[in-house]
Motif scaffolding. Structure first.
Motif, short mmCIF file in Angstrom:
data_model
loop_
_atom_site.label_atom_id
_atom_site.label_comp_id
_atom_site.label_asym_id
_atom_site.label_seq_id
_atom_site.Cartn_x
_atom_site.Cartn_y
_atom_site.Cartn_z
N ALA A 1 24.36 -32.71 -4.46
CA ALA A 1 24.92 -32.05 -3.27
C ALA A 1 23.92 -32.05 -2.12
CB ALA A 1 25.32 -30.61 -3.62
N SER A 2 22.89 -32.86 -2.21
CA SER A 2 21.82 -32.82 -1.21
C SER A 2 22.26 -33.34 0.16
CB SER A 2 20.61 -33.64 -1.68
OG SER A 2 20.97 -34.99 -1.92
N ASN A 3 23.37 -34.09 0.24
CA ASN A 3 23.85 -34.57 1.53
C ASN A 3 24.27 -33.44 2.45
OD1 ASN A 3 23.39 -37.26 0.96
ND2 ASN A 3 25.47 -37.65 0.22
N ASP A 4 24.53 -32.26 1.85
CA ASP A 4 24.93 -31.10 2.65
C ASP A 4 23.73 -30.27 3.11
OD1 ASP A 4 27.61 -31.73 2.48
OD2 ASP A 4 27.94 -30.48 0.70
N LEU A 5 22.54 -30.63 2.66
CA LEU A 5 21.34 -29.88 3.06
C LEU A 5 20.92 -30.25 4.48
CD1 LEU A 5 18.98 -29.96 -0.07
CD2 LEU A 5 19.94 -27.93 1.02
N VAL A 6 20.66 -29.21 5.29
CA VAL A 6 20.14 -29.46 6.65
C VAL A 6 18.72 -28.95 6.81
CG1 VAL A 6 22.41 -29.48 7.72
CG2 VAL A 6 21.17 -27.30 7.52
N ALA A 7 18.25 -28.12 5.87
CA ALA A 7 16.87 -27.61 5.94
C ALA A 7 16.51 -26.95 4.62
CB ALA A 7 16.71 -26.63 7.09
N VAL A 8 15.19 -26.87 4.36
CA VAL A 8 14.66 -26.22 3.17
C VAL A 8 13.44 -25.40 3.58
CG1 VAL A 8 15.48 -28.01 1.60
CG2 VAL A 8 13.21 -28.22 2.64
N ASP A 9 12.83 -24.72 2.62
CA ASP A 9 11.62 -23.94 2.89
C ASP A 9 10.41 -24.69 2.36
OD1 ASP A 9 12.27 -23.44 0.11
OD2 ASP A 9 10.71 -21.92 0.19
N THR A 10 9.22 -24.14 2.57
CA THR A 10 7.99 -24.84 2.20
C THR A 10 7.77 -24.92 0.69
OG1 THR A 10 6.72 -22.78 2.44
CG2 THR A 10 6.79 -24.25 4.34
N THR A 11 8.43 -24.08 -0.10
CA THR A 11 8.27 -24.18 -1.55
C THR A 11 9.10 -25.32 -2.14
OG1 THR A 11 10.06 -22.65 -2.17
CG2 THR A 11 7.89 -21.69 -1.66
N SER A 12 9.95 -25.90 -1.33
CA SER A 12 10.80 -27.02 -1.79
C SER A 12 10.03 -28.32 -1.65
CB SER A 12 12.09 -27.07 -0.98
OG SER A 12 12.84 -25.87 -1.13
N ASN A 13 9.46 -28.79 -2.75
CA ASN A 13 8.66 -30.01 -2.70
C ASN A 13 9.08 -31.06 -3.73
OD1 ASN A 13 7.73 -28.95 -5.13
ND2 ASN A 13 5.75 -28.30 -4.30
N PHE A 14 10.22 -30.82 -4.38
CA PHE A 14 10.72 -31.77 -5.38
C PHE A 14 12.24 -31.85 -5.28
CE2 PHE A 14 12.30 -33.08 -9.50
CZ PHE A 14 11.44 -34.10 -9.86
N PRO A 15 12.80 -33.06 -5.31
CA PRO A 15 12.14 -34.37 -5.39
C PRO A 15 11.45 -34.73 -4.07
CG PRO A 15 14.48 -34.67 -5.09
CD PRO A 15 14.28 -33.20 -5.29
N GLU A 16 10.72 -35.83 -4.08
CA GLU A 16 9.90 -36.21 -2.93
C GLU A 16 10.72 -36.38 -1.66
OE1 GLU A 16 6.62 -39.65 -1.69
OE2 GLU A 16 7.37 -39.49 -3.74
N SER A 17 11.96 -36.83 -1.78
CA SER A 17 12.80 -37.07 -0.61
C SER A 17 13.11 -35.79 0.17
CB SER A 17 14.11 -37.74 -1.03
OG SER A 17 14.81 -36.95 -1.98
N VAL A 18 12.93 -34.63 -0.46
CA VAL A 18 13.21 -33.37 0.22
C VAL A 18 12.27 -33.15 1.40
CG1 VAL A 18 11.66 -31.85 -1.08
CG2 VAL A 18 13.81 -30.95 -0.21
N GLN A 19 11.13 -33.81 1.39
CA GLN A 19 10.15 -33.63 2.45
C GLN A 19 10.59 -34.22 3.78
OE1 GLN A 19 6.32 -34.98 0.95
NE2 GLN A 19 6.63 -33.92 -1.00
N LYS A 20 11.67 -34.99 3.77
CA LYS A 20 12.19 -35.56 5.00
C LYS A 20 13.07 -34.57 5.77
CE LYS A 20 12.32 -40.20 2.94
NZ LYS A 20 13.21 -41.35 2.54
N LEU A 21 13.44 -33.47 5.13
CA LEU A 21 14.34 -32.50 5.75
C LEU A 21 13.57 -31.52 6.64
CD1 LEU A 21 16.58 -31.68 2.67
CD2 LEU A 21 17.34 -32.78 4.78
N PRO A 22 14.24 -30.96 7.66
CA PRO A 22 13.62 -29.90 8.47
C PRO A 22 13.21 -28.73 7.59
CG PRO A 22 15.61 -30.71 9.53
CD PRO A 22 15.58 -31.33 8.16
N ASN A 23 12.20 -27.99 8.03
CA ASN A 23 11.64 -26.90 7.23
C ASN A 23 11.74 -25.59 8.00
OD1 ASN A 23 9.50 -25.23 5.83
ND2 ASN A 23 9.42 -27.10 4.62
N VAL A 24 12.20 -24.53 7.31
CA VAL A 24 12.35 -23.22 7.94
C VAL A 24 11.16 -22.31 7.66
CG1 VAL A 24 14.86 -23.29 8.00
CG2 VAL A 24 13.70 -22.34 5.98
N GLY A 25 10.10 -22.81 7.01
CA GLY A 25 8.91 -22.01 6.77
C GLY A 25 8.85 -21.47 5.36
N TYR A 26 7.89 -20.58 5.15
CA TYR A 26 7.65 -20.02 3.83
C TYR A 26 8.78 -19.07 3.45
CZ TYR A 26 5.18 -17.52 0.07
OH TYR A 26 4.83 -16.95 -1.13
#
Length: 308
Positions: free
Chosen positions: A61-86
């Protein structure tokens, strides 16, 4: 004139700011992200919590993701998404500016005032605890499956994890002999050296891996709850066989030699035999779909360390 609540005003300002940046201020047409905010188009999910994000990816369901937080580091592709901070230090403005249609967060998300603001904004917010239990992981998967419309994938993932969990836990539960005593040290910052007591993810992980928390075992199985600063007296009294840290903590501390020099460690079996183990923080403590793998890896590492 009808008054507007501060939270709704904040949300409106965030959307207007994004519309302005897109060159659409004053236009009757909305960009795709704004259409999503009004209930049109596909979901726009913000995930707060590394384990939550891992589950979303595991459910495809990752195609619906528009942002994650800094603890989200897996899988590696998640690092391409915008980040909302800690996760524990979110900003309502930063979250709302991304026009989410759904926010899914772990119980660690905060601060409470921001969570209240987000709840009042009208955007659906789901806070999913894991309770430091494998069953909590399965509950999260079921809930996220319902939130993302991937119930079939959630059922398949749950079945797979249950089988993997049984395979990992069976030999641990059948093992005889005294459980190795371990102290978990959280040392992600040089001036914040903490040790884990009961009611923590670290304590639960140790028990799942067939070990005992040396700090609670030293107090008749009771001890303290949560985290508290490391003291040489507590470390020496605990007499751990192994010191466990995160990979991130090991790096922040300056490596194994620095961990061995922490207060009281040299006066323990772990210090004398140089038994220091580490594991990636989110893998070990996140209580996500990689939990069976984390326990299996930790169990193997503990066995090797005790035989050395």
């Amino acid at each position: 004139m009808r008054s507007i609540s501060p939270t709704n005003r904040l949300r409106r300002q965030a959307l207007m700011q994004l519309a302005s940046l897109a060159g659409l201020a004053g236009s009757s047409m909305l960009a795709p992200w704004a259409q999503a905010a009004t209930g049109k188009g596909k979901q726009r999910i913000i995930s707060v919590g590394g384990a939550i994000t891992e589950i979303i990816f595991a459910l495809n369901a990752s195609n619906d993701l528009v942002a994650v937080d800094t603890t989200s580091n897996f899988p590696e592709s998640v690092q391409k998404l915008p980040n909302v901070g800690y996760a524990r230090a979110l900003s309502a403005e930063g979250v709302l500016a991304l026009a989410p249609t759904q926010i899914i967060a772990s119980e660690d998300a905060g601060p409470p005032a921001v969570i209240r603001q987000l709840t009042s904004s009208g955007i659906p917010l789901a806070v999913l605890p894991a309770h430091h239990k494998f069953e909590g992981v399965l509950d999260r998967i079921k809930q996220i499956g319902e939130l993302t419309g991937t119930q079939a994938q959630a059922a398949t993932l749950t079945q797979s994890l249950q089988q993997e969990w049984s395979k990992v836990r069976a030999p641990i539960e059948q093992r005889k002999g005294k459980a190795p005593k371990i102290v978990f040290i959280l040392a992600h910052a040089p001036n914040q050296i903490m040790v884990a007591g009961r009611e923590t993810a670290a304590h639960a992980v140790l028990e799942y891996a067939g070990a005992s928390n040396a700090l609670t075992a030293a107090n008749g199985g009771n001890g303290f709850s949560g985290y508290k600063p490391l003291t040489p007296e507590a470390m020496i009294a605990a007499q751990p066989d192994i010191i466990l840290v995160t990979d991130q903590g090991l790096k922040a501390s300056g490596g194994i030699e620095s961990v061995l020099k922490l207060p009281g460690v040299e006066q323990t079996p772990a210090g004398r035999k140089r038994r220091v183990l580490s594991q990636e923080a989110m893998l070990m403590l996140g209580f996500g779909p990689r939990l069976p793998s984390a326990i299996s890896q930790l169990d193997s590492a503990i066995t090797r360390a005790m035989q050395a």
